[in-house]
Design an enzyme around this catalytic site. Structure first.
Site, PDB file in Angstrom:
ATOM      1  N   LYS A  58     -23.715   3.443  29.461  1.00 54.28           N
ATOM      2  CA  LYS A  58     -23.410   2.141  28.858  1.00 54.28           C
ATOM      3  C   LYS A  58     -24.760   1.461  28.630  1.00 54.28           C
ATOM      4  O   LYS A  58     -25.262   0.714  29.479  1.00 54.28           O
ATOM      5  CB  LYS A  58     -22.490   1.340  29.774  1.00 54.28           C
ATOM      6  CG  LYS A  58     -21.900   0.112  29.104  1.00 54.28           C
ATOM      7  CD  LYS A  58     -20.778  -0.473  29.937  1.00 54.28           C
ATOM      8  CE  LYS A  58     -20.362  -1.855  29.480  1.00 54.28           C
ATOM      9  NZ  LYS A  58     -19.717  -1.915  28.179  1.00 54.28           N
TER      10      LYS A  58
HETATM   11  C1  LIG Z   1     -17.922   1.206  23.600  1.00 53.57           C
HETATM   12  C2  LIG Z   1     -16.932   0.942  24.677  1.00 53.57           C
HETATM   13  N1  LIG Z   1     -15.912   1.799  24.850  1.00 53.57           N
HETATM   14  C3  LIG Z   1     -14.998   1.607  25.806  1.00 53.57           C
HETATM   15  C4  LIG Z   1     -15.045   0.519  26.648  1.00 53.57           C
HETATM   16  C5  LIG Z   1     -14.026   0.340  27.721  1.00 53.57           C
HETATM   17  O1  LIG Z   1     -14.558   0.660  28.969  1.00 53.57           O
HETATM   18  P1  LIG Z   1     -14.041  -0.049  30.296  1.00 53.57           P
HETATM   19  O2  LIG Z   1     -12.582   0.151  30.353  1.00 53.57           O
HETATM   20  O3  LIG Z   1     -14.758   0.636  31.394  1.00 53.57           O
HETATM   21  O4  LIG Z   1     -14.407  -1.484  30.164  1.00 53.57           O
HETATM   22  C6  LIG Z   1     -16.085  -0.404  26.504  1.00 53.57           C
HETATM   23  C7  LIG Z   1     -16.186  -1.561  27.379  1.00 53.57           C
HETATM   24  O5  LIG Z   1     -16.964  -1.587  28.265  1.00 53.57           O
HETATM   25  C8  LIG Z   1     -17.048  -0.178  25.502  1.00 53.57           C
HETATM   26  O6  LIG Z   1     -18.055  -1.047  25.316  1.00 53.57           O
END
Ligand SMILES: Cc1ncc(COP(=O)(O)O)c(C=O)c1O
Length: 314
Positions: free
Chosen positions: A159
């Site tokens: 991330k």
């Molecule tokens: C690109 C992306 N995909 C998916 C998610 C969903 O991830 P999570 O459920 O861990 O927040 C997020 C959010 O953080 C994101 O930024």
């Protein structure tokens, strides 16, 4: 203030005032986007504020840093404990927690290795990301003309702030064209994810989500929904999804920390199912919200109560 923030910020082990949580413009992160971060919700529950899947978010943060060769001087347990303390010192009932780890002020070239690593934990109040109406009635989305980052360009499992330049292009294009959100395709042309959400579809009683190899972030809400879907009798299959499968699906929804479980009612102006949240989406939404808000038993141990000491390993 840009957000409804909480006053105390954790920085490299100490609490400082929000206004002092600043960075020099020559910091490595400003020019080269060398930043890994997380987004975590702390829910209001009858037992007090509770952080959702703290361990998994902390693990993902540490893994993101590992991918980018950043050694942290705090353990996972110390970081998790610091987030609990952040909630306590700010005396909040619920909040959004944003840990950020970045390469700070030092050398000014591309080589990041000599720059100090800064860790900040911030918190602010955040409501429904795509709006209250979105959760109830669903959102209209489009397929983006921007492709999701390809493998061997930027690692999708991290991330990383840099990934969100791609996400911003997807989001801005969608908003400019009158949609709430955009869905990207991966470099092979298969469905990947939203700009800040994972995606699921339901067809003939089967739930499908794109695999991690489709350049998706390993979402923690995605993982939670897979667990809940199994529980209600719909095991999720991770498989390639072609764009047109979204058009002919019975139900489609987004998952994410910010978006929680948001139904999608149309894709490229093609109505999904009956154009309203479908029964399986509703069931998953209700089950999810009842657990995170502390109304149902926390049978998977997803909540870390901030009013109690952190249990070992959480
Ligand atoms: C690109 C992306 N995909 C998916 C998610 C969903 O991830 P999570 O459920 O861990 O927040 C997020 C959010 O953080 C994101 O930024």
């Amino acid at each position: 203030m840009p957000v409804n923030n909480y006053e105390k910020v954790w920085h490299n082990g100490k609490f400082i005032p929000w206004a002092e949580a600043t960075v020099h413009v020559a910091a490595h992160v400003i020019s080269y986007a060398s930043c890994l971060f997380e987004g975590i919700r702390c829910y209001e529950t009858p037992q007090g504020p509770a952080i959702f899947r703290l361990k998994e978010h902390t693990d993902r943060l540490v893994n993101s840093c590992k991918i980018y060769r950043m050694d942290l001087s705090f353990t996972r347990e110390q970081l998790a404990q610091a987030m609990v303390e952040l909630v306590r010192v700010n005396n909040v009932k619920h909040c959004y927690i944003r840990p950020v780890v970045f390469r700070g002020y030092g050398e000014v070239g591309v080589n990041p290795l000599k720059n100090p690593i800064e860790i900040y934990l911030l918190a602010w109040e955040w409501g429904k990301y795509l709006g209250d109406e979105a959760l109830r009635h669903g959102v209209d989305v489009c397929i983006s003309s921007w492709q999701r980052i390809a493998p061997n360009t930027l690692p999708a499992m991290a991330k990383a702030a840099a990934n969100y330049m791609n996400a911003q292009l997807i989001k801005m294009e969608a908003l400019t064209n009158g949609y709430v959100e955009g869905i990207s395709l991966d470099s092979a042309g298969h469905v990947s994810e939203g700009s800040g959400e994972n995606l699921f579809l339901i067809r003939d009683g089967k739930i499908i989500t794109p695999p991690l190899s489709a350049s998706v972030l390993p979402g923690i809400t995605r993982d939670s929904v897979m667990t809940l879907a199994q529980e209600i009798g719909y095991p999720v299959s991770e498989q390639e999804v072609s764009r047109e499968m979204l058009y002919i699906a019975d139900e489609v929804f987004f998952t994410g920390t910010a978006a929680e479980i948001t139904p999608i009612r149309s894709v490229d102006r093609i109505v999904v199912g009956k154009g309203q949240p479908g029964p399986i989406t509703r069931k998953l939404q209700e089950r999810f919200l009842s657990i995170v808000q502390g109304q149902a038993e926390d049978k998977y141990g997803w909540l870390t109560l901030c009013s109690q000491p952190v249990a070992a390993g959480r």
